[in-house]
Motif scaffolding. Structure first.
Motif, PDB file in Angstrom:
ATOM      1  N   THR A 319       5.981  11.685  45.933  1.00 38.08           N
ATOM      2  CA  THR A 319       5.180  11.104  44.791  1.00 38.08           C
ATOM      3  C   THR A 319       5.939  11.706  43.488  1.00 38.08           C
ATOM      4  O   THR A 319       6.092  12.896  43.741  1.00 38.08           O
ATOM      5  CB  THR A 319       3.776  11.415  45.067  1.00 38.08           C
ATOM      6  OG1 THR A 319       3.584  12.767  45.297  1.00 38.08           O
ATOM      7  CG2 THR A 319       3.023  10.485  46.113  1.00 38.08           C
ATOM      8  N   HIS A 321       4.581  12.662  39.884  1.00 32.06           N
ATOM      9  CA  HIS A 321       3.291  13.308  39.250  1.00 32.06           C
ATOM     10  C   HIS A 321       3.676  13.468  37.889  1.00 32.06           C
ATOM     11  O   HIS A 321       4.506  13.936  37.484  1.00 32.06           O
ATOM     12  CB  HIS A 321       2.791  14.635  39.807  1.00 32.06           C
ATOM     13  CG  HIS A 321       2.476  14.533  41.295  1.00 32.06           C
ATOM     14  ND1 HIS A 321       1.075  14.447  41.620  1.00 32.06           N
ATOM     15  CD2 HIS A 321       3.138  14.638  42.434  1.00 32.06           C
ATOM     16  CE1 HIS A 321       0.998  14.297  42.886  1.00 32.06           C
ATOM     17  NE2 HIS A 321       2.001  14.621  43.555  1.00 32.06           N
ATOM     18  N   THR A 323       2.150  13.646  33.792  1.00 26.94           N
ATOM     19  CA  THR A 323       1.066  14.116  32.763  1.00 26.94           C
ATOM     20  C   THR A 323       1.410  13.842  31.250  1.00 26.94           C
ATOM     21  O   THR A 323       2.547  14.556  30.929  1.00 26.94           O
ATOM     22  CB  THR A 323       0.794  15.766  33.231  1.00 26.94           C
ATOM     23  OG1 THR A 323       0.392  16.036  34.492  1.00 26.94           O
ATOM     24  CG2 THR A 323      -0.459  16.130  32.119  1.00 26.94           C
ATOM     25  N   THR A 335      -3.623  13.433  30.439  1.00 28.72           N
ATOM     26  CA  THR A 335      -3.808  12.380  31.244  1.00 28.72           C
ATOM     27  C   THR A 335      -2.818  12.248  32.290  1.00 28.72           C
ATOM     28  O   THR A 335      -1.774  12.566  32.219  1.00 28.72           O
ATOM     29  CB  THR A 335      -3.458  10.861  30.720  1.00 28.72           C
ATOM     30  OG1 THR A 335      -4.388  10.881  29.416  1.00 28.72           O
ATOM     31  CG2 THR A 335      -4.068   9.999  31.655  1.00 28.72           C
ATOM     32  N   ASP A 336      -3.299  12.453  33.620  1.00 36.60           N
ATOM     33  CA  ASP A 336      -2.609  12.398  34.754  1.00 36.60           C
ATOM     34  C   ASP A 336      -2.284  11.115  35.659  1.00 36.60           C
ATOM     35  O   ASP A 336      -3.278  10.242  35.662  1.00 36.60           O
ATOM     36  CB  ASP A 336      -3.041  13.764  35.959  1.00 36.60           C
ATOM     37  CG  ASP A 336      -3.481  14.882  35.440  1.00 36.60           C
ATOM     38  OD1 ASP A 336      -2.415  15.341  34.497  1.00 36.60           O
ATOM     39  OD2 ASP A 336      -4.317  15.589  35.631  1.00 36.60           O
ATOM     40  N   LYS A 337      -1.169  11.010  36.318  1.00 34.49           N
ATOM     41  CA  LYS A 337      -0.809   9.952  36.695  1.00 34.49           C
ATOM     42  C   LYS A 337       0.166  10.302  37.999  1.00 34.49           C
ATOM     43  O   LYS A 337       0.959  10.974  37.904  1.00 34.49           O
ATOM     44  CB  LYS A 337      -0.066   8.857  35.881  1.00 34.49           C
ATOM     45  CG  LYS A 337       0.292   7.321  36.786  1.00 34.49           C
ATOM     46  CD  LYS A 337       0.933   6.471  35.640  1.00 34.49           C
ATOM     47  CE  LYS A 337       1.510   5.256  36.393  1.00 34.49           C
ATOM     48  NZ  LYS A 337       1.988   4.503  35.327  1.00 34.49           N
ATOM     49  N   GLU A 338      -0.238   9.423  39.053  1.00 32.54           N
ATOM     50  CA  GLU A 338       0.646   9.678  40.355  1.00 32.54           C
ATOM     51  C   GLU A 338       1.392   8.363  40.760  1.00 32.54           C
ATOM     52  O   GLU A 338       0.568   7.475  40.971  1.00 32.54           O
ATOM     53  CB  GLU A 338      -0.147  10.248  41.422  1.00 32.54           C
ATOM     54  CG  GLU A 338       0.710  10.647  42.730  1.00 32.54           C
ATOM     55  CD  GLU A 338      -0.351  11.383  43.468  1.00 32.54           C
ATOM     56  OE1 GLU A 338      -0.011  11.086  44.827  1.00 32.54           O
ATOM     57  OE2 GLU A 338      -1.262  12.100  43.341  1.00 32.54           O
ATOM     58  N   SER A 339       2.688   8.415  40.951  1.00 27.92           N
ATOM     59  CA  SER A 339       3.233   7.240  41.779  1.00 27.92           C
ATOM     60  C   SER A 339       4.104   7.465  42.726  1.00 27.92           C
ATOM     61  O   SER A 339       4.706   8.351  42.813  1.00 27.92           O
ATOM     62  CB  SER A 339       4.134   6.625  40.573  1.00 27.92           C
ATOM     63  OG  SER A 339       4.941   5.393  40.794  1.00 27.92           O
ATOM     64  N   GLU A 360       5.054   1.470  28.821  1.00 24.71           N
ATOM     65  CA  GLU A 360       4.522   1.536  30.322  1.00 24.71           C
ATOM     66  C   GLU A 360       3.817   2.886  30.797  1.00 24.71           C
ATOM     67  O   GLU A 360       3.001   3.033  31.307  1.00 24.71           O
ATOM     68  CB  GLU A 360       5.424   1.382  31.416  1.00 24.71           C
ATOM     69  CG  GLU A 360       5.102   1.096  32.789  1.00 24.71           C
ATOM     70  CD  GLU A 360       6.139   0.525  33.620  1.00 24.71           C
ATOM     71  OE1 GLU A 360       5.971   0.437  34.799  1.00 24.71           O
ATOM     72  OE2 GLU A 360       7.379   0.195  33.382  1.00 24.71           O
ATOM     73  N   LEU A 361       4.526   4.044  30.209  1.00 22.28           N
ATOM     74  CA  LEU A 361       4.116   5.312  30.304  1.00 22.28           C
ATOM     75  C   LEU A 361       3.053   5.641  29.473  1.00 22.28           C
ATOM     76  O   LEU A 361       2.396   6.886  29.654  1.00 22.28           O
ATOM     77  CB  LEU A 361       5.201   6.337  30.249  1.00 22.28           C
ATOM     78  CG  LEU A 361       6.611   6.041  31.165  1.00 22.28           C
ATOM     79  CD1 LEU A 361       7.599   6.924  30.743  1.00 22.28           C
ATOM     80  CD2 LEU A 361       5.965   6.423  32.752  1.00 22.28           C
TER      81      LEU A 361
END
Length: 703
Positions: A319, A321, A323, A335-339, A360-361
């Motif tokens: 993944t 990760h 931030t 703000t956290d996001k996991e892809s 997009e980010l």
């Protein structure tokens, strides 16, 4: 005439098609060569006998089906390519002739259709008169060379397919396959030793199991090893001191965790080594961007992120990760996001690359994106690996609001102009220079220089600077500083003639010592020095009434200030301590039952060398009898050796001494002495009572 013209055009098309066939023949025939070479290798028996029983059972040898299939694909492509070029000639031949044959005067289309006007008919007759001489074989071959070039793609694909088939067959040919348990040689070896060895790797590794006669093995970690006795009971002695008993017709099992060697009690002189390959953690690498901190261009619209993950068996999860940090000072939001990273055809590798759009980010000017990759393998207890954290920084707008501070402690008073305002004033002065007089030019330039000097002094105080090149910024009398004059270097006397003679050093402060004026890290100091040096250069040019040369150092100072602003934001992974929950029923009750003391018990010094090991080393130096149960401390000592080869050699020495080998004692003694390491220093606190009398005696308290 129209029929005659049509006949001439059909003849040209036929001749053009023949020229293209000769031109494309190499592209059609060469892809058949790899298939022919593979078929020749199969017929020559390069991969073992095609009709062998083992080959028929395993299906691992190649037959002529594969090269025939490759040849069929090549011929199919050649037929499709021929049809394509024939259609192109039908549709595009007039245009080709107009481009390549000037004698046809761009009128080749008249040969395909009857003209509607007398002028067109006249032009068609002129073309029919000169077409034979203009379109000779050399001219048609020249058109074919230009239009149809050699296509190497089918040849490359055919070569790759044939090479892959050849490599697969070579790797699985009967000469490369280990003999199975059913072969005559293996059966004879099992009958001689009375033992068969089976190895079953863990299912998640995907490695095949093996069985056969006693032999050296290399197996994955946590493989199941099974020794089966044939005809009589068997005892398996391991190098770590354990012994496995296997009754006749039964098996003894063990999980392989460390490399060992073993022997059968029936044949103690023969040892077999089992090497264990540990399961490695995934390897994670971020290939783009190639720097830990990447500053994007202010007008950037996208950013490249490329990731590579590999493992020795398979990757279960990977993944990305991310931030996103927005804001400045104390007003920063994360703000956290996991892809998840997509899987590939090879389960052991995942290579992923994407051109992310900043929208997009969610990135805006002034934002920072921190990202890292975390991956885990498919082991029952997964190994987790994580890459370093990388930063993408999008510079903010060049506005006054963004440069109000350079560091949290560098708040400028309201009467100071910012570096951006100084640049704006200087640019305006440069634009007004042709229209103003010398006196106004001097006044405005010196005013801007004064603003630059004040701003420089404000930043300079964080490096211990309190002086200036110009007299209007020197310390004045009565500001609390000593700068020469009477008594500046002599002693200071108080009433009665006594005094220290160094009151300035006792109550004042030292000038131009940055260590006394700042606690910033060296990187921040270096950026501050760069900003101050640029401000000095700009100020000197402004004092010299040269505002235009002052602009480059002013912009350089502004860039350094922006770099200091970005240093305000620091991203760290959360590692905060989470205290245990408070028991409300015991809170403020005074009950101390079960409460641990806050005082730590003082540790005792460990024994440097255990007594039994010290005694064993002493006895091994002679020929006397060894102590009882000596092998247990010896095996425990050599088990601490980190190097695998050395540990196996030391275990072999223990086994040899146990078998009665006198010369092996010196070797075992050397291994045991090598296992003794220097112990850690243990500081012991000495209790000492602190009484008031003792403090007075030491001068720490007045009597």
């Amino acid at each position: 005439m129209h029929a005659a013209a049509a006949d001439h055009l059909a003849s040209v098309r036929q001749r053009m098609l023949q020229a293209l066939i000769r031109r494309r023949a190499a592209s059609w025939l060469l892809p058949l060569l790899p298939a022919a070479a593979l078929a020749a290798a199969i017929l020559a028996g390069a991969f073992g006998p095609a009709g062998s029983a083992s080959a028929a059972r395993d299906g691992r040898t190649l037959s002529l089906t594969i090269p025939l299939a490759l040849a069929a694909v090549a011929l199919l492509w050649a037929a499709a390519d021929f049809a394509l070029w024939r259609r192109r000639i039908e549709e595009q031949l007039p245009a080709w002739l107009n481009d390549a044959v000037p004698e046809l005067e761009d009128s080749s289309a008249l040969l395909a259709a009857a003209p509607a006007t007398p002028l067109g008919a006249l032009q068609r007759n002129r073309l029919l008169a000169r077409i034979d001489s203009a379109l000779d074989e050399e001219r048609l071959h020249s058109i074919a060379r230009i239009k149809a070039r050699f296509n190497a793609i089918p040849l490359a694909l055919a070569a790759v397919a044939a090479a892959a088939a050849w490599a697969y067959a070579a790797a699985h040919s009967p000469q490369r396959i280990a003999p199975q348990g059913g072969s005559e040689a293996t059966k004879a070896a099992i009958a001689k030793s009375g033992i068969s060895l089976h190895a079953v790797p863990p299912a998640y590794t995907g490695a095949p199991s093996s069985e056969g006669a006693p032999r050296d093995l290399q197996v994955p970690q946590h493989s199941k090893l099974r020794w089966c006795a044939h005809g009589a009971d068997a005892a398996i002695e391991l190098s770590d001191g354990h012994t496995l008993q296997a009754a006749a017709g039964a098996c003894a099992e063990m999980l392989a965790s460390d490399s060992v060697f073993w022997r059968s009690r029936k044949d103690p002189a023969q040892r077999y080594t089992i090497r264990v390959t540990p399961d490695q953690a995934p390897q994670v690498a971020i290939t783009a961007p190639n720097e830990s901190v990447t500053v994007l261009k202010p007008d950037a619209q996208s950013a490249q992120i490329s990731v590579s993950v590999s493992d020795d068996y398979a990757i279960a999860k990977a993944t990305l990760h991310m931030t996103l940090a927005r804001g400045s000072g104390e007003n920063i939001r994360f703000t956290d996001k996991e892809s998840p990273l997509p899987a590939s055809s090879d389960p052991r590798k995942r290579s992923w690359s994407r051109q992310w759009m900043l929208k997009e980010l969610g990135m805006e000017p002034g934002d920072e994106l921190y990202f890292f990759v975390r991956a885990s393998d498919n082991a029952p207890e997964p190994h987790i690996a994580q890459s370093p954290t990388y930063t993408l920084r999008l510079p903010g707008l060049q506005g006054e609001a963004l440069e109000s501070t350079a560091l949290p402690s560098m708040v400028k008073p309201e009467n100071l102009r910012s570096q951006r305002q100084i640049i704006i004033d200087t640019e305006q002065l440069v634009a007004d220079m042709p229209r103003i007089g010398a006196a106004e030019l001097r006044a405005r330039s010196e005013k801007i220089a004064g603003d630059q000097a004040k701003l420089r002094l404000r930043y300079g105080q964080f490096l211990g600077e309190e002086s200036s090149l110009f007299g209007d910024e020197e310390h004045s009398e009565g500001d609390g500083h000593e700068h020469g004059g009477a008594g500046a270097g002599g002693p200071t006397h108080g009433p009665g003639g006594f005094g220290t003679g160094d009151i300035a050093a006792q109550f004042g402060h030292a000038h131009d010592q940055e260590g006394n004026a700042t606690i910033f890290d060296p990187a921040t100091k270096e950026v501050l020095r760069r900003a101050l040096a640029a401000m000095w250069d700009a100020e000197k040019q402004l004092r010299a009434i040269a505002p235009k040369p002052a602009l480059p150092p002013e912009y350089k100072a502004l860039g350094a200030i922006k770099e200091l602003q970005q240093a305000e934001r620091v991203y760290l992974h959360r590692t905060a301590f989470v205290p245990p929950a408070i028991k409300e029923e015991k809170r403020m009750s005074g009950d101390m039952a079960g409460a641990a003391s806050y005082r730590r018990a003082q540790g005792a010094a460990n024994e440097f060398v255990p007594a039994d090991l010290r005694e064993l080393v002493r006895v091994l130096g002679g020929d006397g009898a060894l102590p009882a149960l000596w092998s247990k401390p010896a095996r425990e000592a050599v088990a601490r050796i980190a190097d695998e080869e050395q540990r196996l050699a030391a275990q072999a020495a223990v086994q040899d001494v146990a078998d009665g080998c006198q010369p092996c004692r010196a070797q075992l003694r050397a291994w045991l002495r090598a296992t003794v390491t220097q112990p850690a220093v243990l500081l012991q606190a000495r209790p000492q009572a602190q009484t008031r009398f003792g403090q007075v005696l030491q001068g720490k308290e007045a009597p």
